[in-house]
Design an enzyme around this catalytic site. Structure first.
Site, PDB file in Angstrom:
ATOM      1  N   HIS A 109       0.854  -1.183   0.000  1.00 56.31           N
ATOM      2  CA  HIS A 109       0.000   0.000   0.000  1.00 56.31           C
ATOM      3  C   HIS A 109       0.898   1.244   0.000  1.00 56.31           C
ATOM      4  O   HIS A 109       1.852   1.315   0.781  1.00 56.31           O
ATOM      5  CB  HIS A 109      -0.904  -0.003   1.234  1.00 56.31           C
ATOM      6  CG  HIS A 109      -1.835   1.170   1.263  1.00 56.31           C
ATOM      7  ND1 HIS A 109      -2.945   1.243   0.440  1.00 56.31           N
ATOM      8  CD2 HIS A 109      -1.820   2.322   1.978  1.00 56.31           C
ATOM      9  CE1 HIS A 109      -3.566   2.392   0.666  1.00 56.31           C
ATOM     10  NE2 HIS A 109      -2.913   3.068   1.586  1.00 56.31           N
ATOM     11  N   LEU A 144      -9.991  -3.308   5.150  1.00 54.20           N
ATOM     12  CA  LEU A 144      -9.193  -2.744   4.060  1.00 54.20           C
ATOM     13  C   LEU A 144      -7.921  -2.066   4.572  1.00 54.20           C
ATOM     14  O   LEU A 144      -7.985  -1.214   5.474  1.00 54.20           O
ATOM     15  CB  LEU A 144     -10.047  -1.717   3.294  1.00 54.20           C
ATOM     16  CG  LEU A 144      -9.355  -1.054   2.094  1.00 54.20           C
ATOM     17  CD1 LEU A 144      -9.183  -2.048   0.966  1.00 54.20           C
ATOM     18  CD2 LEU A 144     -10.137   0.163   1.634  1.00 54.20           C
ATOM     19  N   GLU A 174       8.916   0.923  -3.059  1.00 52.27           N
ATOM     20  CA  GLU A 174       8.053  -0.267  -3.091  1.00 52.27           C
ATOM     21  C   GLU A 174       8.801  -1.437  -3.722  1.00 52.27           C
ATOM     22  O   GLU A 174       8.711  -2.576  -3.268  1.00 52.27           O
ATOM     23  CB  GLU A 174       6.774   0.027  -3.888  1.00 52.27           C
ATOM     24  CG  GLU A 174       5.880   1.070  -3.262  1.00 52.27           C
ATOM     25  CD  GLU A 174       4.558   1.246  -4.002  1.00 52.27           C
ATOM     26  OE1 GLU A 174       3.980   0.251  -4.489  1.00 52.27           O
ATOM     27  OE2 GLU A 174       4.094   2.404  -4.088  1.00 52.27           O
TER      28      GLU A 174
HETATM   29  C1  GAR Z   1       1.535   0.795  -6.406  1.00 52.07           C
HETATM   30  O1  GAR Z   1       1.940   2.082  -6.043  1.00 52.07           O
HETATM   31  C2  GAR Z   1       0.812   0.134  -5.240  1.00 52.07           C
HETATM   32  O2  GAR Z   1       1.345   0.456  -3.979  1.00 52.07           O
HETATM   33  C3  GAR Z   1      -0.565   0.694  -5.407  1.00 52.07           C
HETATM   34  O3  GAR Z   1      -0.799   0.687  -6.787  1.00 52.07           O
HETATM   35  C4  GAR Z   1       0.451   0.852  -7.479  1.00 52.07           C
HETATM   36  C5  GAR Z   1       0.581  -0.273  -8.483  1.00 52.07           C
HETATM   37  O4  GAR Z   1       1.684  -0.081  -9.314  1.00 52.07           O
HETATM   38  N1  GAR Z   1      -1.520  -0.107  -4.700  1.00 52.07           N
HETATM   39  C6  GAR Z   1      -2.635   0.390  -4.159  1.00 52.07           C
HETATM   40  O5  GAR Z   1      -2.940   1.559  -4.208  1.00 52.07           O
HETATM   41  C7  GAR Z   1      -3.490  -0.636  -3.461  1.00 52.07           C
HETATM   42  N2  GAR Z   1      -4.572  -0.015  -2.776  1.00 52.07           N
HETATM   43  P1  GAR Z   1       2.289  -1.308 -10.155  1.00 52.07           P
HETATM   44  O6  GAR Z   1       1.130  -1.925 -10.944  1.00 52.07           O
HETATM   45  O7  GAR Z   1       3.283  -0.671 -11.063  1.00 52.07           O
HETATM   46  O8  GAR Z   1       2.902  -2.280  -9.201  1.00 52.07           O
END
Ligand code: GAR
Length: 196
Positions: A109, A144, A174
């Site tokens: 997240h 959530l 990340e």
């Molecule tokens: C990432 O920043 C992840 O943390 C976020 O979506 C992006 C996906 O990027 N997730 C959320 O917001 C979940 N609620 P990616 O498809 O390039 O990994």
């Protein structure tokens, strides 16, 4: 060797980081990348890396999450995963689905939970005047963006940041954090990882 299925909705950059990390003496291997969006860019990236893929479009199911999840479960169960990683998976899962994978489902997240569960995390951090932001990997529970925290990485908020520039800075972290947590988790260690 632990079997890992990864759920995505978009470009899948976290999925790519996870897949690339599962080599050599890593205690896990990727067995499936699945998406609720047949057009998700990450599906092609996974296929190009030789990972089996599956897509179950959520849209024909409307608001019937139970029916959507029943379809999504089919390829997942067929892949016999030990661990399920949500990596930019943008559908809220029902408690019944979550409970099937209790203790073995992870999510990343883009905020320093418990701050900013839900959407628009970067804009909310900027609006609040926060001086740091970051990302969290946690075990998924029926609530959530809740559940035991397995790792966090922090980044500074810089003058002039927009939600986009901050998101890009967080996303880099990340890609460090999620593989580090997965390696530890797959080895049976739930000690949180804190990165700066
Ligand atoms: C990432 O920043 C992840 O943390 C976020 O979506 C992006 C996906 O990027 N997730 C959320 O917001 C979940 N609620 P990616 O498809 O390039 O990994």
């Amino acid at each position: 060797m632990k079997r890992v299925a990864i759920l995505i909705s978009g470009g899948g950059s976290n999925m790519v980081a996870l897949v690339k990390s599962m080599v050599g003496d890593h205690p896990a291997r990727p067995v499936l990348v699945a998406s609720n969006d047949p057009e998700a860019g990450g599906l092609q990236k996974a296929a190009a890396m030789g990972i089996p893929t599956a897509a179950v479009d959520h849209r024909p199911f409307g608001s019937d999450r139970v029916a959507f999840e029943a379809e999504l479960l089919k390829p997942i169960l067929a892949a016999k995963p030990d661990i399920l990683c949500l990596a930019g998976f943008m559908r809220v899962l029902t408690p019944a689905f979550v409970q099937k994978f209790e203790g073995r489902m992870l999510n990343i997240h883009p905020s320093l939970l418990p701050k900013y569960p839900g959407l628009h995390t970067h804009q909310r951090a900027l609006d609040a005047g926060d001086t740091e932001a970051g990302c969290t990997v946690h075990e998924v529970t029926p609530v959530l963006d809740d559940g035991p925290i397995l790792g966090q990485a922090r980044v500074p908020v810089q003058p002039g940041d927009t939600a986009e520039t901050l998101a890009a800075r967080v996303l880099k972290q990340e890609h460090r954090l999620y593989p580090a947590v997965l390696a530890r988790f797959a080895a049976g260690d739930r000690t949180p990882i804190l990165l700066n």
